[in-house]
Design a protein around this motif. Structure first.
Motif, mmCIF file in Angstrom:
data_model
loop_
_atom_site.group_PDB
_atom_site.id
_atom_site.type_symbol
_atom_site.label_atom_id
_atom_site.label_comp_id
_atom_site.label_asym_id
_atom_site.label_seq_id
_atom_site.Cartn_x
_atom_site.Cartn_y
_atom_site.Cartn_z
ATOM 1 N N ARG A 1 0.838 -1.189 0.000
ATOM 2 C CA ARG A 1 0.000 0.000 0.000
ATOM 3 C C ARG A 1 0.878 1.246 0.000
ATOM 4 O O ARG A 1 1.848 1.318 0.756
ATOM 5 C CB ARG A 1 -0.880 -0.045 1.240
ATOM 6 C CG ARG A 1 -1.880 1.048 1.321
ATOM 7 C CD ARG A 1 -2.770 0.831 2.513
ATOM 8 N NE ARG A 1 -3.795 1.843 2.529
ATOM 9 C CZ ARG A 1 -4.966 1.687 3.064
ATOM 10 N NH1 ARG A 1 -5.271 0.541 3.629
ATOM 11 N NH2 ARG A 1 -5.847 2.644 3.065
ATOM 12 N N PRO A 2 0.514 2.210 -0.807
ATOM 13 C CA PRO A 2 1.349 3.417 -0.814
ATOM 14 C C PRO A 2 1.174 4.208 0.480
ATOM 15 O O PRO A 2 0.123 4.152 1.118
ATOM 16 C CB PRO A 2 0.819 4.201 -2.013
ATOM 17 C CG PRO A 2 -0.538 3.676 -2.265
ATOM 18 C CD PRO A 2 -0.551 2.254 -1.782
ATOM 19 N N PRO A 3 2.187 4.966 0.874
ATOM 20 C CA PRO A 3 2.062 5.742 2.125
ATOM 21 C C PRO A 3 1.066 6.890 1.958
ATOM 22 O O PRO A 3 0.843 7.389 0.858
ATOM 23 C CB PRO A 3 3.481 6.268 2.358
ATOM 24 C CG PRO A 3 4.121 6.230 1.021
ATOM 25 C CD PRO A 3 3.487 5.114 0.253
ATOM 26 N N LYS A 4 0.478 7.284 3.097
ATOM 27 C CA LYS A 4 -0.490 8.388 3.064
ATOM 28 C C LYS A 4 0.261 9.686 2.797
ATOM 29 O O LYS A 4 1.350 9.920 3.312
ATOM 30 C CB LYS A 4 -1.221 8.512 4.399
ATOM 31 C CG LYS A 4 -2.228 7.435 4.636
ATOM 32 C CD LYS A 4 -3.008 7.745 5.895
ATOM 33 C CE LYS A 4 -4.071 6.711 6.122
ATOM 34 N NZ LYS A 4 -4.834 6.984 7.335
ATOM 35 N N MET A 5 -0.365 10.488 2.001
ATOM 36 C CA MET A 5 0.229 11.782 1.685
ATOM 37 C C MET A 5 -0.293 12.807 2.690
ATOM 38 O O MET A 5 -1.498 12.896 2.923
ATOM 39 C CB MET A 5 -0.149 12.213 0.267
ATOM 40 C CG MET A 5 0.344 11.257 -0.815
ATOM 41 S SD MET A 5 2.107 11.068 -0.854
ATOM 42 C CE MET A 5 2.592 12.667 -1.393
ATOM 43 N N LYS A 6 0.618 13.554 3.261
ATOM 44 C CA LYS A 6 0.210 14.595 4.204
ATOM 45 C C LYS A 6 -0.048 15.870 3.422
ATOM 46 O O LYS A 6 0.763 16.277 2.591
ATOM 47 C CB LYS A 6 1.288 14.835 5.249
ATOM 48 C CG LYS A 6 1.483 13.623 6.151
ATOM 49 C CD LYS A 6 2.482 13.928 7.231
ATOM 50 C CE LYS A 6 2.651 12.712 8.106
ATOM 51 N NZ LYS A 6 3.633 12.917 9.150
#
Length: 185
Positions: free
Chosen positions: A170-175
């Protein structure tokens, strides 16, 4: 001079007779179990053979199977000829309708595939016919990705990732951008 009497073992009655006498003499309401029948025979008739228990078991089973005794709830009773037989567990069978006298019954077919005739000639192999579209059945095979880009240039190199440009999982969450909030007091 008188001849001394030799102690001959008196002959025992047959086991089925001893069993029936024991059940009649004990006269228990729900019948007699195997141990009480055995104890009664041992106390009444002396000099029983070595395998008394085994012989008793065999004769009780034979009498039960022949219908002379009824075995119910671990007790043996003498069958009354006027009483109907006790029903077993489960649903009773459906009564079969008797066939009329002129009916001819066809022989029942055996189960499974019929055996091949050894005298029969072998069949010619079937010719393969196409389905009409010309394409093979099923899902098409996965094609290899082209090695270059659309314009023929080499693909971009990814450091530590897969060549497709995406990493595994899963790609990391973008802040999102943080906005400053002023607090006036």
């Amino acid at each position: 001079m008188a001849t001394p009497e030799v102690n001959k073992p008196r002959s025992l009655p047959p086991y089925p007779e001893m069993i029936l006498k024991a059940i009649e003499a004990l006269n228990e309401e729900n019948g007699s179990n195997k141990t009480t029948i055995s104890k009664y025979i041992e106390s009444t008739y002396g000099g029983l053979p070595q395998g008394h228990k085994a012989l008793l078991n065999v004769h009780l089973a034979k009498m039960r199977d022949s219908g002379k005794l009824v075995f119910w709830k671990n007790n043996y009773t003498i069958r009354d000829p006027n009483t109907p037989p006790r029903r077993g567990r489960g649903r009773p069978r459906k009564p079969k309708d008797p066939l009329s006298p002129g009916t001819i019954v066809a022989p029942s077919r055996p189960r499974g595939r019929p055996p091949k005739d050894p005298n029969e000639l072998p069949r010619p192999p079937k010719a393969k016919t196409s389905g009409g579209s010309g394409r093979p059945r099923g899902r098409p095979r996965k094609m290899a990705r082209p090695s270059g880009g659309f314009d023929g240039s080499p693909p971009p190199m990814v450091v530590g990732g897969s060549p497709s440009g995406r990493g595994r999982g899963r790609p990391p969450k973008m802040k999102g951008p943080l906005a400053e909030i002023s607090v006036d007091q």
